[in-house]
Design a protein around this motif. Structure first.
Motif, PDB file in Angstrom:
ATOM      1  N   ILE A   3       0.863  -1.182   0.000  1.00  0.00           N
ATOM      2  CA  ILE A   3       0.000   0.000   0.000  1.00  0.00           C
ATOM      3  C   ILE A   3       0.898   1.230   0.000  1.00  0.00           C
ATOM      4  N   ILE A   4       0.656   2.110  -0.947  1.00  0.00           N
ATOM      5  CA  ILE A   4       1.399   3.358  -1.039  1.00  0.00           C
ATOM      6  C   ILE A   4       0.397   4.495  -0.876  1.00  0.00           C
ATOM      7  N   ALA A  82       1.177   4.237 -10.875  1.00  0.00           N
ATOM      8  CA  ALA A  82       1.188   2.784 -10.673  1.00  0.00           C
ATOM      9  C   ALA A  82       2.086   2.067 -11.688  1.00  0.00           C
ATOM     10  N   ARG A  83       2.604   2.830 -12.649  1.00  0.00           N
ATOM     11  CA  ARG A  83       3.415   2.242 -13.724  1.00  0.00           C
ATOM     12  C   ARG A  83       2.635   1.133 -14.429  1.00  0.00           C
ATOM     13  N   PHE A 116      -6.379   1.476  -7.399  1.00  0.00           N
ATOM     14  CA  PHE A 116      -6.089   2.856  -7.034  1.00  0.00           C
ATOM     15  C   PHE A 116      -7.329   3.446  -6.386  1.00  0.00           C
ATOM     16  N   LEU A 117      -7.199   3.913  -5.157  1.00  0.00           N
ATOM     17  CA  LEU A 117      -8.317   4.511  -4.431  1.00  0.00           C
ATOM     18  C   LEU A 117      -8.064   5.996  -4.259  1.00  0.00           C
ATOM     19  N   GLY A 129     -15.243   4.194   6.757  1.00  0.00           N
ATOM     20  CA  GLY A 129     -14.246   4.601   5.789  1.00  0.00           C
ATOM     21  C   GLY A 129     -12.952   3.820   5.861  1.00  0.00           C
ATOM     22  N   GLU A 130     -12.946   2.732   6.616  1.00  0.00           N
ATOM     23  CA  GLU A 130     -11.728   1.940   6.708  1.00  0.00           C
ATOM     24  C   GLU A 130     -11.526   1.153   5.433  1.00  0.00           C
ATOM     25  N   THR A 131     -10.300   1.156   4.946  1.00  0.00           N
ATOM     26  CA  THR A 131      -9.973   0.373   3.747  1.00  0.00           C
ATOM     27  C   THR A 131      -9.018  -0.720   4.124  1.00  0.00           C
TER      28      THR A 131
END
Length: 131
Positions: A3-4, A82-83, A116-117, A129-131
């Motif tokens: 996760i970035i 994300a390349r 991608f969020l 809202g927890e991912t």
């Protein structure tokens, strides 16, 4: 999973614009934005699975992504970050949650190289809202 986190990936103008598009999607006034109810929310799956999700998502067509300059810019920036080749991505989805809506713990499709969020608002701690 890796996760970035990027603080302020979208600026306030972009965020407000996408929130405005969500209102247009919800109203049904934009042909390039289709409402999608998950099988997990529609009763087409087992009773156990049906209770995993009750949110609404909107899927943009390719035309919808490129006819809106801000969405197109966000999509290109996300793919570059994300390349991931832009021609290998899925359509943009905008998930909408009313108070009490949810999407339980799950894994995204196995064939996805990246997810991608982009969060469009901030909730108070404890409000979800927890991912």
């Amino acid at each position: 999973p890796l996760i970035i986190y990027f603080d302020n990936f979208a600026d306030q103008n972009e965020t407000d614009h996408v929130l405005g598009l969500l209102d247009v999607c919800r109203s049904g006034e934009w042909d390039s934005c289709k409402s999608v109810r998950s099988k997990l929310a529609s009763g087409k799956e087992s009773k156990l699975m049906k209770n995993m999700r009750n949110s609404t998502s909107f899927q943009l067509t390719v035309e919808g992504e490129v006819e809106d300059a801000i969405v197109e810019s966000l999509v290109k920036r996300a793919h570059a970050t994300a390349r991931h080749p832009i021609n290998a991505g899925e359509g943009v989805q905008i998930a909408y949650y009313e108070k009490g809506d949810y999407y339980e713990f799950h894994h995204d499709a196995l064939g996805r190289r990246a997810t991608f969020l982009l969060y469009l608002n901030t909730l108070e701690p404890g409000d979800g809202g927890e991912t």
